[in-house]
Write an enzyme that holds these catalytic residues in place. Structure first.
Site, short mmCIF file in Angstrom:
data_model
loop_
_atom_site.label_atom_id
_atom_site.label_comp_id
_atom_site.label_asym_id
_atom_site.label_seq_id
_atom_site.Cartn_x
_atom_site.Cartn_y
_atom_site.Cartn_z
N ASP A 64 -5.41 -16.28 -15.28
CA ASP A 64 -5.56 -15.20 -16.26
C ASP A 64 -6.85 -14.46 -15.94
OD1 ASP A 64 -6.15 -13.64 -18.52
OD2 ASP A 64 -5.37 -15.11 -19.93
N VAL A 65 -6.76 -13.17 -15.64
CA VAL A 65 -7.95 -12.44 -15.20
C VAL A 65 -9.00 -12.29 -16.30
CG1 VAL A 65 -6.76 -11.14 -13.39
CG2 VAL A 65 -6.89 -10.19 -15.72
N ASN A 91 -6.07 -4.84 -9.82
CA ASN A 91 -4.82 -4.15 -10.12
C ASN A 91 -4.16 -4.66 -11.39
OD1 ASN A 91 -2.08 -2.81 -9.44
ND2 ASN A 91 -1.59 -5.00 -9.46
N TYR A 155 -3.53 1.50 -23.72
CA TYR A 155 -3.47 1.67 -22.27
C TYR A 155 -4.42 2.78 -21.82
CZ TYR A 155 -1.51 2.20 -17.59
OH TYR A 155 -1.36 2.27 -16.23
N LYS A 159 -7.75 2.43 -19.40
CA LYS A 159 -7.83 3.08 -18.09
C LYS A 159 -9.01 4.05 -18.02
CE LYS A 159 -4.58 0.96 -15.94
NZ LYS A 159 -4.88 0.08 -14.78
N THR A 190 7.96 0.94 -11.36
CA THR A 190 7.82 -0.49 -11.64
C THR A 190 8.61 -0.81 -12.91
OG1 THR A 190 5.87 -0.19 -13.02
CG2 THR A 190 5.51 -0.50 -10.64
#
Length: 298
Positions: A64-65, A91, A155, A159, A190
Site C-alpha cells: 500500500d503506497v 503512478n 481526484y 492531481k 483503462t
C-alpha cells in the site's frame, strides 16, 4: 556507456500502481527498453502475472503506497534484490465521482491519501537511492491538475496536489542532480475510465468537452510516451501533446468549466439524482479490498 547501449539497459526502474492499467503497460514498455522493473501495487498475483510477461528481470512487491513502514520495507527489498533504482514512477492512483456535498468522507480522504500522500511516500523512501544514482522521479499527473471538473473533487484536488509537489521537489533536488518530471495525462483507455463512463453524469460531462479533449487514448500510447519521459529525464510530458498549449490558458479554465457545468448539471439533475460512484475501476476495487476501512456508500 558502450556504443549502441540503450539508456535504460540494465537500469532498475520502480513503477507503482503496476498491477493494471497505465502502470502495467509502462512496466512492459520499460522492460522493452531493457530496464529491470520493480512492480509495486495491490494484488501479488496480478503483479506477478505482469512481471512474468516481461523480457527482463522483474520483482513484484504487493504494498500500500500510503503505508510508510511497508513502503520503506519495499524500498529495501528492491535495493537488496535488484539494486538501487535509477528511476521511480509514482503512478498509483484511484478515483471516485459524485457530488461533493453527499460524498463519503472516508472514501474522499482515501483518494487524496493514495494519489497525493502515496506519491510523497514513494518519493521519500526511494530518494536515498535516486540521490545515489543521480536518478529521476516521474510523477504521473493529469489534465485534472489544472482543469478541475465537477463531480471529481477528490481526484482533481489530488492531481493538483501532485503537480505542486513535483514542482517543489524538482526545485529542491536540482542541485543534487536528481531529475523530477511530471506526466500530464488526458483520458486513457483503462478500466477506471471505462467504469466512469457507466455513470451518465460523468459520461455526459466528458462528452461536452471539445472533441480533442474528450478523446480516449490507448494505454500503450500513453505508456510509450511515459517511457520516453523516463528515458530522456523530461521535466514535463503531455499526453496528448496539445495539452502543453492548455498550460497557457489554464487561468481561464475554471470559468469555462463552470459555464459548462452551470448549463449541463441542471439538465442531468432533472433526468435523475446525481449519485456517488464509489471507487472507479478495478484499481479502485482492489484498493477497497486491501483497505476496507472506508465504508461503502449507501
Amino acid at each position: 556507456m558502450s556504443a549502441g547501449r540503450r539508456p535504460l539497459e540494465g537500469r532498475v526502474v520502480v513503477v507503482t500502481g503496476a498491477a493494471r492499467g497505465v502502470g502495467a503497460a509502462l512496466a512492459r514498455d520499460l522492460a522493452g527498453r531493457g530496464a529491470v522493473v520493480a512492480l509495486l501495487g495491490h494484488g501479488q498475483a496480478r503483479l506477478e502475472a505482469v512481471a512474468a510477461q516481461l523480457p527482463t528481470r522483474a520483482l513484484s512487491v504487493a504494498v500500500d503506497v500510503t503505508d510508510d513502514e511497508a513502503m520503506a520495507q519495499a524500498a529495501r527489498t528492491v535495493r537488496e534484490r535488484l539494486g538501487p533504482p535509477s528511476a521511480v514512477v509514482a503512478n498509483a492512483g484511484i478515483a471516485e465521482g459524485g457530488p461533493f456535498v453527499d460524498s463519503d468522507p472516508a472514501l474522499w480522504r482515501r483518494v487524496i491519501d493514495v494519489n497525493l500522500t502515496g506519491s510523497a511516500v514513494t518519493a521519500r523512501v526511494f530518494l536515498p537511492d535516486l540521490l545515489r544514482t543521480h536518478g529521476y522521479f516521474l510523477q504521473v499527473a493529469s489534465l485534472a491538475s489544472f482543469g478541475s471538473a465537477p463531480m471529481m473533487s477528490a481526484y482533481c484536488a489530488s492531481k493538483a496536489g501532485v503537480e505542486a509537489f513535483a514542482h517543489s521537489l524538482r526545485a529542491e533536488m536540482a542541485h543534487r542532480k536528481v531529475g523530477v518530471g511530471i506526466g500530464y495525462l488526458n483520458w486513457t483507455d483503462t478500466d477506471m475510465i471505462r467504469d466512469g463512463d457507466k455513470y451518465p453524469v460523468l459520461r455526459e460531462l466528458r462528452g461536452h468537452m471539445p472533441p480533442p479533449a474528450r478523446r480516449i487514448y490507448p494505454v500503450t500510447t500513453v505508456a510509450r510516451r511515459l517511457g520516453d519521459a523516463v528515458e530522456k529525464r523530461r521535466a514535463a510530458t503531455y499526453i496528448p501533446v496539445w495539452l502543453r498549449a492548455v498550460q497557457g490558458i489554464r487561468a481561464a479554465m475554471p470559468a469555462v468549466v463552470t459555464a459548462v457545468a452551470r448549463h449541463e448539471l441542471p439538465r442531468l439533475e432533472a433526468e435523475g439524482p446525481l449519485e456517488a460512484t464509489g471507487p472507479l475501476g478495478a484499481g479502485g476495487a482492489a484498493d477497497r479490498a486491501a483497505h476496507p476501512a472506508a465504508p461503502r456508500p449507501t
